[in-house]
Motif scaffolding. Structure first.
Motif, PDB file in Angstrom:
ATOM      1  N   SER A  46       2.304   2.705 -11.501  1.00  0.00           N
ATOM      2  CA  SER A  46       3.160   1.490 -11.337  1.00  0.00           C
ATOM      3  C   SER A  46       2.955   0.575 -12.386  1.00  0.00           C
ATOM      4  N   GLY A  47       3.903  -0.013 -12.639  1.00  0.00           N
ATOM      5  CA  GLY A  47       4.299  -0.896 -13.690  1.00  0.00           C
ATOM      6  C   GLY A  47       3.121  -1.562 -14.316  1.00  0.00           C
ATOM      7  N   GLU A  76       6.780  -4.620 -17.562  1.00  0.00           N
ATOM      8  CA  GLU A  76       7.735  -5.627 -18.034  1.00  0.00           C
ATOM      9  C   GLU A  76       7.613  -5.758 -19.608  1.00  0.00           C
ATOM     10  N   GLN A  93      10.548  -0.615 -17.431  1.00  0.00           N
ATOM     11  CA  GLN A  93      11.109  -1.672 -16.643  1.00  0.00           C
ATOM     12  C   GLN A  93      11.666  -2.618 -17.394  1.00  0.00           C
ATOM     13  N   GLN A 131       7.575  -9.042  -7.945  1.00  0.00           N
ATOM     14  CA  GLN A 131       6.358  -8.094  -7.697  1.00  0.00           C
ATOM     15  C   GLN A 131       5.560  -8.855  -6.700  1.00  0.00           C
ATOM     16  N   LYS A 195      13.071  -3.356  -8.364  1.00  0.00           N
ATOM     17  CA  LYS A 195      11.537  -3.305  -7.529  1.00  0.00           C
ATOM     18  C   LYS A 195      11.640  -4.881  -6.987  1.00  0.00           C
ATOM     19  N   ASP A 226       7.385  -3.225  -3.105  1.00  0.00           N
ATOM     20  CA  ASP A 226       6.011  -3.951  -3.479  1.00  0.00           C
ATOM     21  C   ASP A 226       5.382  -4.732  -2.260  1.00  0.00           C
ATOM     22  N   GLY A 231      -1.147  -6.702  -7.164  1.00  0.00           N
ATOM     23  CA  GLY A 231      -2.068  -7.051  -8.284  1.00  0.00           C
ATOM     24  C   GLY A 231      -1.210  -7.426  -9.542  1.00  0.00           C
ATOM     25  N   LYS A 274      -1.498  -1.505  -2.639  1.00  0.00           N
ATOM     26  CA  LYS A 274      -2.898  -1.049  -2.009  1.00  0.00           C
ATOM     27  C   LYS A 274      -2.995   0.357  -1.345  1.00  0.00           C
ATOM     28  N   ALA A 295      -0.905   0.791  -9.276  1.00  0.00           N
ATOM     29  CA  ALA A 295      -1.615   0.059 -10.444  1.00  0.00           C
ATOM     30  C   ALA A 295      -3.065   0.191 -10.326  1.00  0.00           C
ATOM     31  N   ARG A 296      -3.482  -0.733  -9.283  1.00  0.00           N
ATOM     32  CA  ARG A 296      -5.126  -0.761  -9.314  1.00  0.00           C
ATOM     33  C   ARG A 296      -6.003   0.409  -9.177  1.00  0.00           C
TER      34      ARG A 296
HETATM   35  C1  LIG Z   1      -2.889  -5.458 -14.968  1.00  0.00           C
HETATM   36  C2  LIG Z   1      -1.673  -5.443 -13.973  1.00  0.00           C
HETATM   37  C3  LIG Z   1      -0.618  -5.715 -14.652  1.00  0.00           C
HETATM   38  C4  LIG Z   1       0.901  -5.586 -13.940  1.00  0.00           C
HETATM   39  N1  LIG Z   1       1.970  -5.660 -14.716  1.00  0.00           N
HETATM   40  C5  LIG Z   1       3.190  -5.721 -13.858  1.00  0.00           C
HETATM   41  C6  LIG Z   1       4.219  -5.441 -14.439  1.00  0.00           C
HETATM   42  O1  LIG Z   1       4.603  -5.752 -15.820  1.00  0.00           O
HETATM   43  N2  LIG Z   1       5.661  -5.538 -13.824  1.00  0.00           N
HETATM   44  C7  LIG Z   1       5.431  -5.192 -12.492  1.00  0.00           C
HETATM   45  O2  LIG Z   1       6.421  -5.281 -11.775  1.00  0.00           O
HETATM   46  N3  LIG Z   1       4.273  -5.268 -11.648  1.00  0.00           N
HETATM   47  C8  LIG Z   1       3.303  -5.096 -12.549  1.00  0.00           C
HETATM   48  N4  LIG Z   1       2.016  -5.053 -11.902  1.00  0.00           N
HETATM   49  C9  LIG Z   1       2.070  -5.020 -10.423  1.00  0.00           C
HETATM   50  C10 LIG Z   1       1.966  -3.478 -10.015  1.00  0.00           C
HETATM   51  O3  LIG Z   1       2.892  -2.832 -10.584  1.00  0.00           O
HETATM   52  C11 LIG Z   1       1.955  -3.378  -8.387  1.00  0.00           C
HETATM   53  O4  LIG Z   1       3.381  -3.694  -8.207  1.00  0.00           O
HETATM   54  C12 LIG Z   1       0.933  -4.030  -7.904  1.00  0.00           C
HETATM   55  O5  LIG Z   1      -0.173  -4.363  -8.465  1.00  0.00           O
HETATM   56  C13 LIG Z   1       0.668  -3.341  -6.234  1.00  0.00           C
HETATM   57  O6  LIG Z   1       0.217  -1.993  -6.496  1.00  0.00           O
HETATM   58  P1  LIG Z   1      -1.508  -1.912  -6.473  1.00  0.00           P
HETATM   59  O7  LIG Z   1      -1.725  -2.284  -4.953  1.00  0.00           O
HETATM   60  O8  LIG Z   1      -1.462  -0.266  -6.463  1.00  0.00           O
HETATM   61  O9  LIG Z   1      -1.915  -2.626  -7.571  1.00  0.00           O
HETATM   62  C14 LIG Z   1       0.662  -5.326 -12.542  1.00  0.00           C
HETATM   63  C15 LIG Z   1      -0.517  -5.123 -11.884  1.00  0.00           C
HETATM   64  C16 LIG Z   1      -1.542  -5.131 -12.668  1.00  0.00           C
HETATM   65  C17 LIG Z   1      -3.052  -4.930 -12.005  1.00  0.00           C
END
Ligand SMILES: Cc1cc2nc3c(=O)[nH]c(=O)nc-3n(C[C@H](O)[C@H](O)[C@H](O)COP(=O)(O)O)c2cc1C
Length: 400
Positions: A46-47, A76, A93, A131, A195, A226, A231, A274, A295-296
């Motif tokens: 993920s981003g 981004e 993105q 997000q 997104k 999302d 996160g 998650k 992402a996480r």
């Molecule tokens: C360190 C970090 C940076 C992130 N940066 C972006 C971002 O630049 N653009 C975006 O759309 N989401 C961003 N996210 C959100 C993730 O892409 C994702 O949508 C969100 O964390 C839910 O997924 P997860 O539960 O697998 O973490 C970021 C998340 C983390 C943890």
């Protein structure tokens, strides 16, 4: 297993023999654009922007993605040279500040966009509306985390907080969203989607009606849904968890609206929020996702210990800091293997669940294959909880 919300997959009396199990099908995204994308893996990164995360973290993720055959989303913060060091597929993105593809006034620079699209590795473009961690608020990168390199890649100043607008100024309704998507697709020739976090599905219905008016070619090639508990590197506390629907509600809603308008095949669904274990991922596939991004999960693969300092430039594991001495333990070569192992094992274990449910590969999982435990302690099959709406009534001309 008695807690409400627990998933129980419906095992089949006569599962396919291991020798008959199939490879997960490659799915094509963006059938109407010049360069559609054949996406190999249903589990992807993920981003997370370069800026929010460090250079060695980006290097490890991108190398790991290449090894696992999945894509990495830039987040981004624009396209860094570190994304391109490996040969991974990349989703670029476009955030609300259009970092990496912006003019000095913050609007989209078509020439820079063309240049990004010129990289073979860049396979798709994702327009970020919101997000999960901060719906309605733009990205936040504190000045303490902006060095010269990051400022140059984003097209911003060093030593000033980088706050992106809380919305794309040129996108204020579904019609402008489609205009923007089609503009980016015309310029890049590659699949374009968006997104978002879901508050109510009504506007997705409006979007579908607008798509049917214009023709299915005009549709976004994918929607990334999302969950509201997403996160981030930095977000205001009031938005962090309790604004925006969590994925278990949002995903069936979006999938059903697309199904109702017969756009389910045209518009691919990417789910995030998650989805970290094989059962979370298998649930999302059953519910209606074509792809899952995490992402996480990948931050853990990099060594994140959740010290909650992402916004302070003092992350002790080197994942979310630009201080060299804190990055020493994050060896990109070594962590790339962990990233790849995490992605490959999720895919493998989802395949095991799928076979146990009696289907040949994970994308054949349907709602009937997962049951959700209710507060009585008894489970109900997902297709009874969320029956698919009828397509025909909506396709009636007067209804559209
Ligand atoms: C360190 C970090 C940076 C992130 N940066 C972006 C971002 O630049 N653009 C975006 O759309 N989401 C961003 N996210 C959100 C993730 O892409 C994702 O949508 C969100 O964390 C839910 O997924 P997860 O539960 O697998 O973490 C970021 C998340 C983390 C943890």
């Amino acid at each position: 297993m008695n807690a409400a919300g627990t998933y129980i997959f419906a095992s089949c009396a006569f599962p396919p023999l291991d020798k008959d199990a199939a490879e997960t099908a490659v799915i094509t995204i963006g059938p109407y654009c010049k360069q559609p994308y054949d996406a190999r893996s249903f589990f992807n990164i993920s981003g997370m922007s370069y800026g929010a995360i460090s250079k060695p973290a980006v290097q490890a993720l991108s190398k790991g993605a290449e090894m696992a055959g999945c894509w990495i989303n830039t987040g981004e913060g624009g396209l860094a040279p570190y994304h391109l060091e490996s040969n991974a597929d990349i989703v670029f993105q476009i955030g609300t500040a259009k970092y990496g593809v912006r003019k000095s006034d913050g609007s989209l620079d078509d020439e820079k966009l063309k240049k990004v699209a010129g990289h073979d590795q860049v396979k798709m473009f994702e327009v970020k509306l919101s997000q999960g961690a901060k719906p309605g608020k733009g990205g936040i990168l504190p000045a303490s985390k902006i060095n010269k390199d990051i400022a140059e890649i984003r097209g911003i100043l060093v030593n000033e907080d980088s706050i992106s607008p809380n919305r794309h100024p040129e996108i204020s309704n579904v019609s402008e969203l489609l205009d923007f998507i089609n503009h980016v697709r015309d310029i890049t020739g590659k699949p374009v989607g968006f997104k978002t976090v879901i508050g109510s599905p009504d506007w997705i219905e409006d979007l579908c009606e607008e798509i049917l008016k214009r023709g299915v070619e005009s549709a976004p090639d994918f929607i990334t849904v999302d969950g509201g508990n997403g996160g981030t590197g930095a977000a205001p506390m009031p938005l962090m968890d309790n604004v925006g629907l969590v994925l278990k509600e949002a995903l069936p809603m979006v999938s059903d609206v697309l199904h109702k308008y017969d756009l389910r095949e045209r518009v691919r669904i990417i789910a995030s929020g998650k989805l970290i274990t094989p059962s979370d991922v298998a649930w999302a596939l059953c519910t209606g996702a074509d792809f899952i991004t995490s992402a996480r999960g990948f931050m853990f693969a990099l060594g994140c210990i959740q010290s909650l300092k992402c916004n302070k430039n003092t992350c002790p594991t080197g994942v979310a800091t630009h201080q060299k001495h804190l990055q020493e333990g994050l060896n990109p070569e070594d962590k790339a293997v962990k990233v790849a192992n995490y992605a490959k094992n999720i895919v493998h274990e989802v395949e095991i669940i799928a076979h146990s449910c009696g289907v040949l590969e994970p994308r054949e999982l349907r709602r009937k294959h997962v049951r959700i435990v209710q507060d009585t302690g008894l489970s109900i099959a997902m297709d009874k909880l969320y029956p698919r709406p009828d397509i025909k009534t909506v396709m009636d001309k007067d209804a559209v």
